[in-house]
Design an enzyme around this catalytic site. Structure first.
Site, mmCIF file in Angstrom:
data_model
loop_
_atom_site.group_PDB
_atom_site.id
_atom_site.type_symbol
_atom_site.label_atom_id
_atom_site.label_comp_id
_atom_site.label_asym_id
_atom_site.label_seq_id
_atom_site.Cartn_x
_atom_site.Cartn_y
_atom_site.Cartn_z
ATOM 1 N N SER A 145 0.846 -1.186 0.000
ATOM 2 C CA SER A 145 0.000 0.000 0.000
ATOM 3 C C SER A 145 0.896 1.256 0.000
ATOM 4 O O SER A 145 1.811 1.343 -0.824
ATOM 5 C CB SER A 145 -0.948 -0.058 1.213
ATOM 6 O OG SER A 145 -1.862 0.986 1.198
ATOM 7 N N ASP A 312 -9.562 -3.793 -6.048
ATOM 8 C CA ASP A 312 -8.986 -2.652 -5.325
ATOM 9 C C ASP A 312 -9.405 -1.347 -6.011
ATOM 10 O O ASP A 312 -9.114 -1.131 -7.183
ATOM 11 C CB ASP A 312 -7.452 -2.788 -5.334
ATOM 12 C CG ASP A 312 -6.741 -1.803 -4.406
ATOM 13 O OD1 ASP A 312 -7.323 -0.764 -4.059
ATOM 14 O OD2 ASP A 312 -5.586 -2.093 -4.037
ATOM 15 N N HIS A 345 -8.683 -3.406 -1.574
ATOM 16 C CA HIS A 345 -7.324 -3.034 -1.220
ATOM 17 C C HIS A 345 -6.806 -3.831 -0.022
ATOM 18 O O HIS A 345 -5.631 -4.198 0.023
ATOM 19 C CB HIS A 345 -7.276 -1.530 -0.934
ATOM 20 C CG HIS A 345 -5.917 -1.042 -0.606
ATOM 21 N ND1 HIS A 345 -4.887 -1.093 -1.530
ATOM 22 C CD2 HIS A 345 -5.384 -0.516 0.525
ATOM 23 C CE1 HIS A 345 -3.784 -0.611 -0.964
ATOM 24 N NE2 HIS A 345 -4.061 -0.266 0.271
#
Lengths: 364, 364
Positions: A145, A312, A345
């Site tokens: 991330s 995501d 995500h």
């Protein structure tokens, strides 16, 4: 601080990319496994915005870490083979110096006097940890991330000190949708009167704003598809609702968000959150040379792996493809893996059965 | 109220679906064209959450309406052929009775004493308008966004009084992602201390909460794809930023959201917004018979059209497909059109070149 946490003080003035400096900042980190004699088995891990350095359990701290199923003996990032280093990002409130730390120059908490934070600063502070451990070259930098962007910053700023790079659900730079979501999350915190322009009372922080920001976060971290399966239009049986409230929690998805928000919001310093979130928006790999292409050319990687998830919406899969294409231009041994996980995500944290084999293959 | 607005008082007690009643509520509406002698050329239009009845300009009110390019002489909903009726939804603050209206039973503004609002109530109040105009059967009910659900409620509650139905970017019932977004929007308003549990000062309403809710709305109404094209990582040149603010507006997408929020937030009553938003979450077509299939079986439509947009994240295109499939079971002359617009849910308001031909074909 838990028993496994090590600490480095970076002596002297640590210059920040956008100006100003920090006086002798601290870095919190943890390690697993042993550095070998050749010092070529070290893996550095950058987390997303909110985790601490505690990525996995250890003898010193047996509590589960944020990537517990990924790091350890016999796991994909195998601590029998590798010396694994996980840092708490500069700017965080979980051991490393950040806006909630005391400025040694005046004895006061930095708050908004903390200089603008960039992920290049996060990378450089982690590099100081790596150097302090006597490591000239990392086997691999792994970033998840926001941490994938910190990792990219590391690779471009210290190209000769990294052999391989693994990007997990990250990108070269945020698109406007993600900027909009994060900008609004920051505004939710800043709009809470208790934030008081960053001068909130530690005993009475802007919990409402933090709770709202976390809910918006969850909306962007998960996926619509997952929630259809998981909640549908199921009604909540939660006791979170106030009876008689016209707009009380009614659907399960609402109590899920409320539970998640209540768990998170007390645990993270609001100013640190604002700085790290802002740093995520600011990062643009193209700044390293003037274009993405020029930035990629600065890398000296031997291998790279880019993992993304189709559901995501924060770091969408087309960004993973672009990152992999750019890497492949300068590092032919680049693999792109698009996973069909439904949890958006957050899949890299909650859908370990999908991620483990991919990471395992890379380090085999 | 503008000169084109007509008003109907529904005499007596208007029963609400979830209990309680409104005493003699008012409905604001506008019309275009003339009802023919057979009274079979009337089209009823339900708007999304926020518009007034002013869907298009007229001699009485030449200002542009919310669907200006769709309704009028020679336009797809042609006022030379059709008698077009547009209602302001019950529960709104733009002419029809809602939480901001005065309760005639006690002379006080309803506020949160307004009963729970459902889209079935919105439909029934519109039906009263249609009846008052002497119309037994509508040529077509058209509903956009929330209005598509109001339209579906109309068709199922008054099956013999509708020949055709057009659903624009709507659904049979919200999925949890949309519920989560709307629930959080409501919480942003309710978390503004100025909301005061619905008893806000009319001179000092919860503008901060409304502004934040509007920003979240915009994030869900548009699309990531559009914003990449439109803004990318362009920096804002706006003067909205406060100099010296650590987290001031920096990217164009942020000033776009700010401008949009400032334009909207003063113009809509916060309690009315909460009620209509909540009604959108509550609506479930399956309540009409116990299942979606049973609900569809109650319809007596001759024709239907379902239009959706591939980039819509609030009323996603798979929901349009499901709606069209359900309609087709009971009304074989059902057309599904999936448009490739990039502007997300709002496309029906801003990408008229794509929508006009589809609506035009339907009414040809």
């Amino acid at each position: 601080m838990a028993g496994a946490t090590k600490r480095l003080t970076i002596d002297g003035r640590f210059s920040m990319r956008r100006g100003a400096y920090l006086e002798s900042p601290s870095m919190a980190y943890e390690t697993w496994g042993e550095l070998n004699a050749a010092k070529d088995n070290a893996i550095l891990i950058f987390s997303g915005l909110s985790p601490s350095a505690h990525a996995a359990s250890s003898v010193e701290d047996p509590s589960a870490g944020w990537w517990e199923d990924m790091i350890g003996t016999g796991l994909p990032i195998d601590s029998k083979r590798f010396f694994v280093i996980s840092v708490n990002s500069l700017g965080s409130c979980l051991g490393s110096t950040g806006p909630a730390s005391i400025n040694p120059e005046n004895g006061k908490v930095y708050r908004l006097d903390f200089p603008v934070l960039t992920l290049e600063d996060v990378a450089d502070a982690a590099h100081a940890v790596v150097e302090s451990l006597g490591i000239d070259q990392l086997h691999t930098v792994v970033g998840c991330s926001m941490g994938g962007m910190s990792g990219l910053a590391y690779c471009v700023q210290h190209p000769q000190s990294v052999c391989a790079f693994v990007s997990v659900s990250s990108t070269t730079r945020a698109e406007p949708f993600s900027i909009a979501v994060r900008s609004l999350q920051r505004e939710l915190i800043r709009s809470d009167p208790k934030w008081r322009d960053g001068n909130y009372d530690a005993e009475d922080p802007p919990l409402v704003g933090q709770r709202l920001a976390r809910k918006l976060g969850m909306i962007s971290y998960r996926s619509a598809e997952e929630w259809v399966q998981r909640f549908g239009r199921e009604r909540s049986t939660s006791t979170l609702a106030s009876p008689g409230d016209r707009f009380q929690i009614e659907f399960s998805v609402e109590s899920y968000l409320e539970n998640s928000a209540q768990k998170f919001s007390g645990g993270f310093d609001p100013n640190c959150y604002l700085y790290l979130s802002h740093a995520s928006d600011l990062f643009d790999f193209a700044e390293h040379g003037g274009s993405l292409q020029a930035a990629f050319k600065r890398l000296e990687l031997e291998r790279a792996l880019v993992i993304g998830v189709r559901s995501d919406i924060l770091f969408p899969v087309h960004q993973q493809r672009d990152l992999a294409s750019g890497l492949r231009e300068v590092c032919p041994d680049t693999t792109l893996v698009e996973l069909d996980c439904s949890k958006g995500h957050d899949s890299f944290l909650v859908d370990m059965d999908a991620f483990r084999p991919v990471i395992c293959d890379f380090f085999r």
